[in-house]
Design a protein around this motif. Sequence first.
Motif, PDB file in Angstrom:
ATOM      1  N   LEU A   1     -84.057  62.762  64.812  1.00 28.35           N
ATOM      2  CA  LEU A   1     -83.648  61.125  64.954  1.00 28.35           C
ATOM      3  C   LEU A   1     -82.223  60.696  64.891  1.00 28.35           C
ATOM      4  CD1 LEU A   1     -86.676  59.838  62.996  1.00 28.35           C
ATOM      5  CD2 LEU A   1     -85.916  58.911  65.345  1.00 28.35           C
ATOM      6  N   SER A   2     -81.070  61.958  64.300  1.00 27.60           N
ATOM      7  CA  SER A   2     -79.909  61.017  63.751  1.00 27.60           C
ATOM      8  C   SER A   2     -79.027  61.692  65.834  1.00 27.60           C
ATOM      9  CB  SER A   2     -79.255  61.797  63.209  1.00 27.60           C
ATOM     10  OG  SER A   2     -79.086  63.414  63.427  1.00 27.60           O
TER      11      SER A   2
ATOM     12  N   GLU B   1     -80.552  57.961  68.245  1.00 28.43           N
ATOM     13  CA  GLU B   1     -80.907  56.780  67.522  1.00 28.43           C
ATOM     14  C   GLU B   1     -80.679  55.881  68.342  1.00 28.43           C
ATOM     15  OE1 GLU B   1     -80.061  57.332  63.624  1.00 28.43           O
ATOM     16  OE2 GLU B   1     -82.210  55.804  63.062  1.00 28.43           O
ATOM     17  N   ASP B   2     -79.051  56.447  68.939  1.00 27.83           N
ATOM     18  CA  ASP B   2     -78.157  55.022  69.707  1.00 27.83           C
ATOM     19  C   ASP B   2     -78.734  55.237  70.788  1.00 27.83           C
ATOM     20  OD1 ASP B   2     -76.771  57.629  70.292  1.00 27.83           O
ATOM     21  OD2 ASP B   2     -74.991  56.857  69.707  1.00 27.83           O
TER      22      ASP B   2
ATOM     23  N   MET C   1     -81.444  54.465  71.540  1.00 24.71           N
ATOM     24  CA  MET C   1     -82.873  53.629  71.986  1.00 24.71           C
ATOM     25  C   MET C   1     -82.651  52.449  72.356  1.00 24.71           C
ATOM     26  SD  MET C   1     -85.609  54.772  69.412  1.00 24.71           S
ATOM     27  CE  MET C   1     -85.332  56.143  68.411  1.00 24.71           C
TER      28      MET C   1
ATOM     29  N   ARG D   1     -85.402  54.630  75.118  1.00 23.18           N
ATOM     30  CA  ARG D   1     -87.005  54.612  74.005  1.00 23.18           C
ATOM     31  C   ARG D   1     -88.405  55.097  73.733  1.00 23.18           C
ATOM     32  NH1 ARG D   1     -86.760  51.219  69.700  1.00 23.18           N
ATOM     33  NH2 ARG D   1     -88.706  49.969  68.934  1.00 23.18           N
TER      34      ARG D   1
END
Length: 987
Positions: A763-764, A767-768, A770, A776
Amino acid sequence: MLHDPRVRGFVEYLRKIESKWQRKWMEERVFEADPDPSKPKFFITVAFPYPNAPQHLGHVRTYSITDVHARYRRMKGYNVLFPMGFHYTGTPILAMARRIARGDSDLVWLLTEVYGVPKEKLPELTDPLKLARYFHQEIKEGMIRLGYSIDWRREFTTVDPEFNKFIEWQFLKLREKGFIVSGTYPIPYCPSCENPVGMHDTEDDVEPEVAEFTVIKFRLEDGTVLPVATLRPETIFGVTNLWINPDATYVVADVNQERWIISREAVEKLKHQNYSVEILSEVRGSDLIGKFVLNPVTNEKVPVLPATFVDPDFATGIVMSVPAHAPFDYAALKDLKQRSREVAEKYGLPEELIKSIEPKIIIKVDSTPKATAVEYVEKYGIKSQSEKLALESLTREVYSLELLRGVMHDNTPYAGTSVKDAREKVKEDLTSRGYATIVYEIVNRPVFCRCKTKVIVKILPDQWFIDYGNEKWKELARECLRKVNIIPPEIRKEFENTIEWLRRRPCARKRGLGTKLPWDRRWVIESLSDSTIYMAFYTIIHLIRKNRIPPEKLTPEFFDYILLGIGDVEELSKKLGIPTEVLEEIRREFTYWYPCDARHSGKDLVPNHLTFYLFNHAAIFPEDKWPRSIVVNGWVLLEKQKMSKSKGNIIPVRKALELLPADVIRLTILSAAELMQDADFSLEGVKTSIDILSKMYTLIRKVVEMGRPGPVKSTELTYCDKIFINKVKLLIKEIDESLSRLRIRDAVQKAYFSMYNFVMDYLSLVEDEMSDERRREVIKYVLWYVIDKWIRVIAPFTPHIAEELWSMIDGEGFVSIARWPEVRDEEIDYSYVLADEYIKRLVDDISAVVRATGKKPSRVFIYVAKREHLELLRKVLHYISTEKLSASEAVRKVLSEVKDRELKKWLGERMKKFIEYVVTIPELMRDLVIRGVPIDEYSVLKEGSKYLAKLLHCSEVIVYHYDDPERYDPAGRSKLALPLRPAIYIE
Ligand SMILES: [Zn+2]
């Protein structure tokens, strides 16, 4: 911790969903198992509880492990039967009811204050059967609330009339085979309960062990006997004196028409062993010191001397001293000599007498005369007779050494005879001439009955025994053990030993709950004897009830047919008035489920119940019905202390469930240790469990809230997505492997902690991304793919939260019976796993450099080696692994094999570095390289450069081949590049 409102909120939430799912499982009969020939079956049982008290957390571990095992197998596609019964047999329930009736204040406190039994319930609990039913219900409720996946239709108790009929059948079978015998026999006994005592009747559940002692009659001048008890009558030739405890009270008594001096404690014991004993007078031990007695065999006169190690409560309270061969005796003699003046004055003895005593060697070990005891006491630096534990262990060593390799010395009439043979001969000789008699004593004493009375040995006439000493039967049991899978395997030895030392064992009592001996109804079969094949009963009891077959129709012929297939079903049907279809249905049910695939229990049951389980199956059933596997686990500790009622550090299941959700209790106990280790239940562990469950829950919920993904093409997956998916696949495969070997702690660590970290890391990284709508969708797709599997793998351990999460993702049916996310090896693309390992290591390396220089990097330059170099590395690792070469040997060998001149030069220049590097490669990476998993370092880093920059907190990562003529390399680092370990330059 539970005061933190957020934690409390989560805990409350878990408790709410737990009762919801338990209700649903019950309503939908999820765990009721019927024969289904289309599936492989798995019949799993666990030692049933004894409801003479509520359960505490110490009991929960074995049942929780069994439940995990059952749930795992169910998800693996097995038709799993996990039943439960309740063991009412025997005297402990009786004893408990009696103690309540007596108003025993300790017990009342324990029940009301610790276990939370309402005070007004107590009068009812003075009735043994009501007491058992009450705790039975409480234990059952605890099991339901802990989420155990039990088929409750098959529940029974050992006082049910149907069960009694089954046990009668078993005992008739055993008797038929000659394994039940009767006779007069010394048995552990409680003089206050007036009842034989087995493991189930003692405090702390210890099995009292009886040993036969030879009591040799030394005589005072007036003929009075000083009887000494020994396990080693052959050492009579080495006696230098007798020992008496000067502080103990002895009595002069008429014993079987002889005048004896014995300790006061010995009087009652001898009476229980059929000696007639009449006390004439009392003497202090000190009064006997300095007297001389005649050794009946050697006719030597030896003195009576003082020793504090002599226990007046052991046998007769007098022992003979053989300092050359008994460590206690030598230690006591040394003590005495050191204080010879003082002792001589105190007892009015000539000091010379004490000083003149020397160990007398009568045994040769390996053909050399040896004072083995002297040697050992000196070697281990024993200073005095008060070092009891050390001396006990030396005693065992000396005894077994001399028994194994000792031969009688020339100064005895048995010169040249082995110690083993001499022992029997001396014993026979002494008893036949009236110089000795036999007395029994508990060797692992003191053992206390649950009523707190010390257990003694009583000789009881006309007792019934199960003859585990029968050699024919032992051979069958050995065969049965050879065929059963023991988990963990290291415990097998204990089974082997138990089979060897087991002897005949009393199997019936005059009182207690249970089944009467079918041929002698004065006797009730005791609790370790009626619980050896009861697993078979689970397979049929619900059908006996469903078809309303009354107990009187459950004749031996009935069980012969159902359990052994003996007899003609038509005839039986006519005789019993039970339709043939019913009989056949019951028989089918038994043959479908039996044998038992896994039997679970705590490690304390290995030397008794579990070994009896093997013996009895081997005796009664044909080989194809013998047990398949036995699983044994260790204790539960509470904050590193063993839980025990006497220590007061128990947490009743009821209380634990008032405070904590079942999933938290389960996870804490399951994650604490592997099978045979003891599992510590600590506040720290509880915190960790709540923490990981709540993090996992929040994370999965977040994914669910992102919404379901639409269709995604595999070409849309990025490098990062693929790495993540393949890592998860490998992790699931590892969890599967651990669970299949019941390495439960390892499985829990991976299923919760590793999985959580994997998802968070992913996720980390993404994340950006998305904000890009298409991206996404792909990320959602990947996450849903993973949580679907994640929820399944946690279901065996924390089934309630798993069901809740499963319903959140609209999983089909119950996750408890969903398919395990099977991952076959060929489904894992290991090149991504290797790439991940590679990147992780590179990030670690760069971070280390950054830390060392202390400056924040803006640009990072990476120079990678070439594919041919990786090939060299692969060969080196291959030689190390297959030919067991050292790194240096392997590198040299590869160098000698290289044909290409340039490559040879490259390796030659880097020999030393290469050798040093090879040994630092981590295991997983090494294995993957050896297996030939492909990796192209340059493209891995190119594809991942964006993520690398993120992981390294720098603006840019630039990747070059180490020999790229265009490369930017101001510090000349590129030549340091090694395969899978690129060179780095940081700006
Ligand atoms: Zn007792």
